[in-house]
Design an enzyme around this catalytic site. Sequence first.
Site: not given
Lengths: 619, 619
Positions: B319, B460-462, B467
């Site tokens: 990402v 997305y993906e956290g 993060q």
Amino acid sequence: MPTYKAPVEDFKFLFHELLEIEKREDLPGFADLTPDMTSAILEGGAKFCEEVLQPLNQVGDEHGCVLENGVVRTPPGFKEAFQQFCENGWNRLGAPESMGGANLPSVITFAFSEMSSSANQAFAMYPGLTNAAYGALAATGEPWMKEHVVSRMVSGEWTGTMCLTEPHCGTDLKLMRTNAVEQEDGTYLMNGTKIFISGGDHDMTDNIIHMVIAKIPGEDGKLANDLSTVNFFMVPKFLVDPETGEMTKRNGVSVGSIEKKMGIKGNATCVLNFDNAVAYKLGGSPKTAKKTEDGKEVKSKSAGMAGMFGMMNGARMGVGIQGIAVGEVSLQNGAAYTLERTAGRALTGAQNPDDAADPIIVYPDVRRLLLQSRAFVEGARALAMYVSMLFSVQNNAADEKEREEASDLSQLLTPIIKAYFTDKGFETANASMQVFGGHGYVRDHGMEQFVRDARINQVYEGANGVQALDLVARKMTMKGGRATMTFFGKIDAFIKENEGNAEMAPYITPLKVAYERLGKAAGWLMENAPKNYNNAGSASYEMLNLFGVVALGWMWAQMAKVSLAKLNAGEGNADFYKRKLLLAKVWLEREVPNTAAYLERIELGADDLMALEADAFVA
Amino acid sequence: MPTYKAPVEDFKFLFHELLEIEKREDLPGFADLTPDMTSAILEGGAKFCEEVLQPLNQVGDEHGCVLENGVVRTPPGFKEAFQQFCENGWNRLGAPESMGGANLPSVITFAFSEMSSSANQAFAMYPGLTNAAYGALAATGEPWMKEHVVSRMVSGEWTGTMCLTEPHCGTDLKLMRTNAVEQEDGTYLMNGTKIFISGGDHDMTDNIIHMVIAKIPGEDGKLANDLSTVNFFMVPKFLVDPETGEMTKRNGVSVGSIEKKMGIKGNATCVLNFDNAVAYKLGGSPKTAKKTEDGKEVKSKSAGMAGMFGMMNGARMGVGIQGIAVGEVSLQNGAAYTLERTAGRALTGAQNPDDAADPIIVYPDVRRLLLQSRAFVEGARALAMYVSMLFSVQNNAADEKEREEASDLSQLLTPIIKAYFTDKGFETANASMQVFGGHGYVRDHGMEQFVRDARINQVYEGANGVQALDLVARKMTMKGGRATMTFFGKIDAFIKENEGNAEMAPYITPLKVAYERLGKAAGWLMENAPKNYNNAGSASYEMLNLFGVVALGWMWAQMAKVSLAKLNAGEGNADFYKRKLLLAKVWLEREVPNTAAYLERIELGADDLMALEADAFVA
């Protein structure tokens, strides 16, 4: 689905506690603006925006506008809402009573603009542009236009547009190719193409009055590459009988297409083709010169263009307010979500131990996003209302010096409001979407629409980079830097006045730091821009941001002062004032640090930016 | 319509001049990576991305995906492109040769990821997620899955997905409600709903392998609010015969709906319903435990979850690279436009006096937007390739210490790459759209699509805030802060090594300033986070940005060093190296000033952010 609650209490605080508008009895209409009166107007407006306009916001985005058989169809419900809007008089709050308006000052009209734009920006643009158009026509048109055309635009029977941009030119008006050739009867025939015409066609009213700029060819029939040949015209969709005001035949203006856009889809953005369209030159001309109502002759070409620029300036303020508006509504929905959505546990231990997880408002970084955004929105609203007040002062104050000062300040602050507010408004919409996580990216929740809608504000009415250049190259230097000095003087005086007050230290100390950096930046510019004008260009955006932080910091320090006084006196809602004090601190302690970076980059000058050959940018 | 030219020369510079990958002969496959070899791969990949994928990017946005009769139809051309993609082997660059892959190291696979995402992010996600899925399945699956399922995913006959999010939970896995109950035969029956499943269904391949996390109920049949009951499963769309690998009957997984989204419309984002779907628990279990290919027993529950987290980590890197990718392609188009579009005159006088106006690249503020964006893109690419290299080192270096160090650094840098790169990628897409003025807002030009597509990467993906918290609360502190110390040590050594070199001063001086501020911030955190964990939360985003500026500053200083050496030696293309030196300067002189503000805000601590009651946020 998003909701909206108009910030009526905040407007009342700004009107009656910060600006104390009702004390300006010398300005027309202000004596009537008692808290009871403003409450009634604001609450009525709020109700209409919340209940009629807001529910159509997602509808407008979903359906968009459709061009069928040369006619634009607006989204379901827009036509009915527009009728209701005009029946209730929301379209003519600021229009003179002689035209059927409520003659309310711009603090009220811009407050309502914010509310209607929060509720439904795409919708609010139709009456917004109509107001701008009839304002310009009232200022530059002939008596029959005021009598028959302006009156119908004020009533909402007809709408108006602003037609400036062409496919190959926007900001640089001297490149334009649309032309208007004078006819025997004093009218003009216009040919050319205009693009990006918001509300350029629609099915909400029978007629549309286009305010168009175009070039008059020289005697050789050619168009000069010269601004002096650009003039301002009225071009009705259906021609109007000057005697009766009746619509006669269809004029030669048609919709070529409507743009598919990122957002504001409920507003029809049209390509308009002018094919021998009958156009009326505004601001008078040798052949058509007439006396205006008050008996003055209007002849010069520039009178029309001045009207056009006046329309543009009002529009820039309106766009800045759209930045606040989308910030407010997106933030309301973002904040509400953080109280509902649960995930994990507060870093200091479970806050709701009986539930499976805590609401995400427990996280400091979520609060950071919301509080910084909130400090922008309310600080910006304060500055917008202050400048709205300046408009009334510059037009109506008895004292010439005061009028002049107000005019200087409002001119200086207009590009800042347009660009800084719309950048921060976009940031706020993004922050509000971000707290939704993946749900923010999905259309149903309506958060991504706010981001798409907000994005136009940075672009139209002069892209924000153009505003920054206007600030450094024109506004800061006009009249020998008089406006800049006036602005600095105001802040300087405020700091001096409150520096000794320990309670005010948390606000005055950082404000002073930022103000001194702004002064240093202005000094650097005075010294270095004349050596190399690119130094003004390279500094422009940083300067805009520096002004923005200081201007809002000044507003926040003033709001803190009012809030402290109320708390000390034990008056009013203590929670309201304590919240204002916190937001003042958030703005000043979190934005002022950025001003050091702005100054540092200004002092770099333009050399590195100009070092590369143009071709190396596409290598 | 936008175009795309893959940055092949820049990758070659990074591979062979900055990272000198071919010198790492100790790492498997690296000795083959000569400049000739990498050129051939990069140019082949570039051609495919430019000629096949990029022309479908706007098509995908325009048509989106459609759900008809329970089946998802991808945009026109996607199916054919996917077949060609797999036939050419672009989907298995990194897969082991035993599985039909090219076994290329991650510097190559991530370079290709960037190119394919620039060309068509929505498309690239299908093979990208398939790679992540087969990687996890190869790591945790049973031998028959590797033989029959992984092999078909590697060949591109089938695709894969990651199924994590549920309507009420994303990051907080312990809230999940999808459950899997063990059956007599050792398989599980899964029930529940997963949302936001990219590529969750489509018409490009016959079968789709879903990698799903779900809870195993306790003996009382209830789901515990506990992460230890969460397991990792394989759930094929069509069941697979373990003996032959043939597809058998349709499994109980179906598409509930597809989301209408802001962007990446060419990728089907599905709601997947699991109704007694047959699921295979991964990582082994007492009942199904078998020896893996290399003879080890896989039993523990966490082996499966470790595979899932491995998949997630790879996805976060992917990402982050999408952030670079959209930055690169949007910037190419933004820059090209500034050379074409004319408006006004250069501030220092006409540059093209024979034309009616100058191209807008003459304006310093336009150049500022382009150069700052370009410095991000190329600095970020360098860091991404450095971390890709670390992946090979951590897995394959002979020296344990070196492996450990590489693993520490890659773990520390992963949240920075994911969040900082996607924030800056979004900023770059917006800057590139901004130079188009109003034309950027219109869909035809494709610039607003880049903005809409880029926006998902921050979510997305956290989400990026997650993060940032991962960085301060986990990565910086893991193993007693070992990774942080390693990172600091590298930069410290580089500064010391080059401080005496006058040519390097323009890069080392600001790098040192930023590095010292980062050290100070880390010290503040060590002292203040243990007193109040909210101080870590309130510092997290500023810390992420501070790390980002320093990490890219370090990369730029290294690139400057290489470029100076080449220029001094009179080797290579001098214009290329001079341009790198300028960009290094732009990054360091324009981003390092921000680090003072980051530090200042970190040192504010959390108190003001936590002061308001939650209810006051929605007042």
